[in-house]
Design a protein around this motif. Structure first.
Motif, PDB file in Angstrom:
ATOM      1  N   ALA A  85       0.827  -1.205   0.000  1.00  0.00           N
ATOM      2  CA  ALA A  85       0.000   0.000   0.000  1.00  0.00           C
ATOM      3  C   ALA A  85       0.863   1.258   0.000  1.00  0.00           C
ATOM      4  O   ALA A  85       0.580   2.227  -0.721  1.00  0.00           O
ATOM      5  CB  ALA A  85      -0.923  -0.012   1.211  1.00  0.00           C
ATOM      6  N   ALA A  86       1.938   1.237   0.786  1.00  0.00           N
ATOM      7  CA  ALA A  86       2.832   2.396   0.835  1.00  0.00           C
ATOM      8  C   ALA A  86       3.508   2.621  -0.514  1.00  0.00           C
ATOM      9  O   ALA A  86       3.614   3.759  -0.993  1.00  0.00           O
ATOM     10  CB  ALA A  86       3.881   2.192   1.931  1.00  0.00           C
ATOM     11  N   GLY A  87       3.955   1.517  -1.142  1.00  0.00           N
ATOM     12  CA  GLY A  87       4.598   1.647  -2.450  1.00  0.00           C
ATOM     13  C   GLY A  87       3.664   2.252  -3.483  1.00  0.00           C
ATOM     14  O   GLY A  87       4.072   3.100  -4.294  1.00  0.00           O
ATOM     15  N   LEU A  88       2.409   1.826  -3.463  1.00  0.00           N
ATOM     16  CA  LEU A  88       1.431   2.391  -4.395  1.00  0.00           C
ATOM     17  C   LEU A  88       1.231   3.886  -4.157  1.00  0.00           C
ATOM     18  O   LEU A  88       1.128   4.677  -5.109  1.00  0.00           O
ATOM     19  CB  LEU A  88       0.094   1.656  -4.262  1.00  0.00           C
ATOM     20  CG  LEU A  88       0.023   0.255  -4.884  1.00  0.00           C
ATOM     21  CD1 LEU A  88      -1.289  -0.429  -4.506  1.00  0.00           C
ATOM     22  CD2 LEU A  88       0.158   0.338  -6.403  1.00  0.00           C
ATOM     23  N   ARG A  89       1.174   4.256  -2.889  1.00  0.00           N
ATOM     24  CA  ARG A  89       0.994   5.683  -2.586  1.00  0.00           C
ATOM     25  C   ARG A  89       2.167   6.511  -3.103  1.00  0.00           C
ATOM     26  O   ARG A  89       1.970   7.596  -3.664  1.00  0.00           O
ATOM     27  CB  ARG A  89       0.834   5.887  -1.083  1.00  0.00           C
ATOM     28  CG  ARG A  89      -0.511   5.428  -0.533  1.00  0.00           C
ATOM     29  CD  ARG A  89      -0.753   6.000   0.848  1.00  0.00           C
ATOM     30  NE  ARG A  89       0.257   5.563   1.812  1.00  0.00           N
ATOM     31  CZ  ARG A  89       0.162   4.461   2.537  1.00  0.00           C
ATOM     32  NH1 ARG A  89      -0.897   3.667   2.405  1.00  0.00           N
ATOM     33  NH2 ARG A  89       1.102   4.141   3.395  1.00  0.00           N
TER      34      ARG A  89
ATOM     35  N   PRO B 206       6.007  11.037  -8.526  1.00  0.00           N
ATOM     36  CA  PRO B 206       6.306   9.754  -7.867  1.00  0.00           C
ATOM     37  C   PRO B 206       7.669   9.768  -7.172  1.00  0.00           C
ATOM     38  O   PRO B 206       8.644  10.308  -7.702  1.00  0.00           O
ATOM     39  CB  PRO B 206       6.296   8.748  -9.022  1.00  0.00           C
ATOM     40  CG  PRO B 206       5.422   9.384 -10.057  1.00  0.00           C
ATOM     41  CD  PRO B 206       5.687  10.853  -9.960  1.00  0.00           C
ATOM     42  N   ASN B 207       7.707   9.194  -5.997  1.00  0.00           N
ATOM     43  CA  ASN B 207       8.953   9.068  -5.247  1.00  0.00           C
ATOM     44  C   ASN B 207       9.475   7.654  -5.462  1.00  0.00           C
ATOM     45  O   ASN B 207       9.094   6.712  -4.772  1.00  0.00           O
ATOM     46  CB  ASN B 207       8.709   9.345  -3.764  1.00  0.00           C
ATOM     47  CG  ASN B 207      10.013   9.443  -2.978  1.00  0.00           C
ATOM     48  OD1 ASN B 207      10.958   8.721  -3.250  1.00  0.00           O
ATOM     49  ND2 ASN B 207      10.043  10.353  -2.008  1.00  0.00           N
TER      50      ASN B 207
ATOM     51  N   VAL C 150      10.915   1.950  -4.274  1.00  0.00           N
ATOM     52  CA  VAL C 150      11.882   0.848  -4.327  1.00  0.00           C
ATOM     53  C   VAL C 150      12.113   0.278  -2.928  1.00  0.00           C
ATOM     54  O   VAL C 150      12.194  -0.947  -2.742  1.00  0.00           O
ATOM     55  CB  VAL C 150      13.212   1.326  -4.947  1.00  0.00           C
ATOM     56  CG1 VAL C 150      14.312   0.289  -4.730  1.00  0.00           C
ATOM     57  CG2 VAL C 150      13.033   1.589  -6.442  1.00  0.00           C
ATOM     58  N   ALA C 151      12.200   1.152  -1.924  1.00  0.00           N
ATOM     59  CA  ALA C 151      12.386   0.685  -0.544  1.00  0.00           C
ATOM     60  C   ALA C 151      11.205  -0.190  -0.109  1.00  0.00           C
ATOM     61  O   ALA C 151      11.388  -1.217   0.554  1.00  0.00           O
ATOM     62  CB  ALA C 151      12.542   1.868   0.398  1.00  0.00           C
ATOM     63  N   ALA C 152       9.992   0.219  -0.492  1.00  0.00           N
ATOM     64  CA  ALA C 152       8.813  -0.582  -0.155  1.00  0.00           C
ATOM     65  C   ALA C 152       8.867  -1.952  -0.831  1.00  0.00           C
ATOM     66  O   ALA C 152       8.530  -2.974  -0.223  1.00  0.00           O
ATOM     67  CB  ALA C 152       7.539   0.159  -0.558  1.00  0.00           C
ATOM     68  N   LEU C 153       9.307  -1.978  -2.089  1.00  0.00           N
ATOM     69  CA  LEU C 153       9.427  -3.257  -2.793  1.00  0.00           C
ATOM     70  C   LEU C 153      10.482  -4.149  -2.149  1.00  0.00           C
ATOM     71  O   LEU C 153      10.317  -5.375  -2.066  1.00  0.00           O
ATOM     72  CB  LEU C 153       9.782  -3.003  -4.269  1.00  0.00           C
ATOM     73  CG  LEU C 153       8.653  -2.437  -5.137  1.00  0.00           C
ATOM     74  CD1 LEU C 153       9.182  -2.044  -6.508  1.00  0.00           C
ATOM     75  CD2 LEU C 153       7.522  -3.457  -5.275  1.00  0.00           C
ATOM     76  N   GLN C 154      11.563  -3.550  -1.692  1.00  0.00           N
ATOM     77  CA  GLN C 154      12.596  -4.331  -1.013  1.00  0.00           C
ATOM     78  C   GLN C 154      12.061  -4.931   0.281  1.00  0.00           C
ATOM     79  O   GLN C 154      12.371  -6.081   0.621  1.00  0.00           O
ATOM     80  CB  GLN C 154      13.821  -3.446  -0.745  1.00  0.00           C
ATOM     81  CG  GLN C 154      14.588  -3.066  -1.999  1.00  0.00           C
ATOM     82  CD  GLN C 154      15.686  -2.052  -1.740  1.00  0.00           C
ATOM     83  OE1 GLN C 154      15.622  -1.272  -0.780  1.00  0.00           O
ATOM     84  NE2 GLN C 154      16.703  -2.050  -2.591  1.00  0.00           N
TER      85      GLN C 154
END
Length: 241
Positions: free
Chosen positions: A41-45, A52-53, A58-62
């Protein structure tokens, strides 16, 4: 030495064991799955912002990848316990595993404003299955957090200590929660016994199985910081059978 379930797990035959394993898996993977959902959810936001940040995405995906690996390791460890698979002991530093687990639970500690104290001095390398020891420590810390949360404790505190004693490595996980009444200190390691409203009673039963598979000892005691202490010993040397 073979990994094994608590003898009570086999009462009632194969279907009971399978039911308990199912409950154990549900219990153990719940938290990392919630973390995966939260990070997705955070990555999507981050990606859906006007600008886009990508770094945060990328950190969220990791974090999602790490969570998936964590779930896989939990399932693997539980399967090994259920199948009575032989342990895979490697030269292991308990303090290193404690550090890895603390990195994993750091967000939960911060979210609940729990203070963490450590005094790690188990420098001796011992033969152990690192995946199962990782799960053991994760369960103990999570259990302490849940106990304090259930009791709505403020000013929560967890203390983790390790030391090398005569022939064993000792680890203590203390909390300042409600504690464990003396008459319940053996029951808490039994499968499906729980004092928590939302608990399945599997976390400490799995801890007992892991410690006994390593020919160690597990104790529930009163902590000098006001709550419970779960203490375990692992032999500095072990025989694999």
């Amino acid at each position: 030495m073979s990994a094994h379930l608590d003898p009570s797990w086999s009462d009632g035959g194969r279907s009971r064991t399978e039911n308990e394993l199912t409950a154990a898996i549900a219990h153990e993977i719940c938290q990392p799955l919630l973390g995966i959902s939260s990070n997705a959810a955070a990555g999507l936001r981050w990606l859906q912002r006007d600008t886009p940040n990508l770094e945060e995405a990328v950190a969220a995906l990791q974090d999602i990848r790490a969570g998936c690996e964590r779930v896989a390791s939990i399932v693997k460890a539980l399967q090994a316990l259920a199948r009575q698979s032989p342990l895979r002991p490697f030269p292991t530093c308990i303090d290193d595993i404690i550090g890895e687990v603390l990195s994993l639970v750091a967000p939960a500690l911060a979210k609940r404003n729990v203070t963490l104290d450590t005094a790690l001095d188990a420098r001796r390398i011992i033969p152990a299955d690192p995946i199962q020891i990782h799960q053991l420590l994760f369960n103990l810390i999570t259990n302490a957090l849940e106990a304090m949360s259930e009791a709505r404790c403020t000013g929560g505190r967890i203390r983790i200590t390790s030391a090398t004693l005569a022939g064993v490595v000792e680890v203590c996980v203390d909390d300042n929660g409600p504690g464990i009444p003396a008459e319940r200190r053996q029951q808490i390691f039994t499968a499906f016994y729980t004092t928590k409203r939302s608990g399945l009673g599997m976390g400490l039963a799995i801890c007992k199985s892991v410690v006994e598979a390593h020919h160690g000892s597990l104790f529930a005691e009163t902590s000098d910081i006001g709550g419970a202490r779960i203490r375990f010993h692992l032999p500095a040397t072990c025989q694999v059978s």
